[in-house]
Structure formats: C-alpha cells, structure tokens
Design a protein around this motif. Sequence first.
Motif, short mmCIF file in Angstrom:
data_model
loop_
_atom_site.label_atom_id
_atom_site.label_comp_id
_atom_site.label_asym_id
_atom_site.label_seq_id
_atom_site.Cartn_x
_atom_site.Cartn_y
_atom_site.Cartn_z
N SER A 133 31.80 43.75 41.11
CA SER A 133 30.13 43.59 40.90
C SER A 133 29.92 44.46 39.76
O SER A 133 30.49 45.33 39.12
CB SER A 133 29.46 44.13 42.03
N LEU A 150 32.20 45.85 48.92
CA LEU A 150 32.67 44.72 48.34
C LEU A 150 34.05 44.78 47.85
O LEU A 150 34.86 43.79 47.93
CB LEU A 150 31.71 44.46 47.01
N LEU A 155 36.14 41.70 46.02
CA LEU A 155 35.03 41.50 45.12
C LEU A 155 34.46 42.40 43.98
O LEU A 155 34.81 43.59 44.56
CB LEU A 155 33.69 40.80 45.87
#
Length: 78
Positions: A23, A16, A21
């Motif tokens: 998380s 990711l 991104l």
Amino acid sequence: MLSLLADIYDEVTQVLQPLGLDSECLGGGKIEHRPDLKNIRIFSYSQGFGKADHHEAKKLILTKYPDYKIEVSESNDY
C-alpha cells in the motif's frame, strides 16, 4: 480519542502485508459526518502525508452513502 493518520496507516499495513499486498498513503484530511442531516464534509490535509484527493474520497463514500449530500471543501477549518 482520535488516531493519527500515521497510526491508522501502520495498522492497515500490518494487516495487508501478510496477505502479500502493498500500500501507499496518498494523503489525508478530515471527514465530518452528520447522520442527522445526511451530510458528510471532506476537508483539510495531513501534515505528514499532504492532502488526499478529496474528490476521489467523495466517489468512494457515495458508494456507501448514496443518499447523502457530500461536500468537498478546500478549507482547513471545522
């Protein structure tokens, strides 16, 4: 061999991050899948991350297995 939740989370994070991104692990647990019975049981918790929202996991799993009986259990036992 079963992977630990932390190992799986580390692998996902590595995929990711290059995509920009972020998380956060919201907890863990166990999933018992019985395809012969079209049954899935979600239960237990992660010692490192705590208990996930198993009802939310059920909603997500139902999108892939709409014809299954999905049981959410507070038990920690198999």
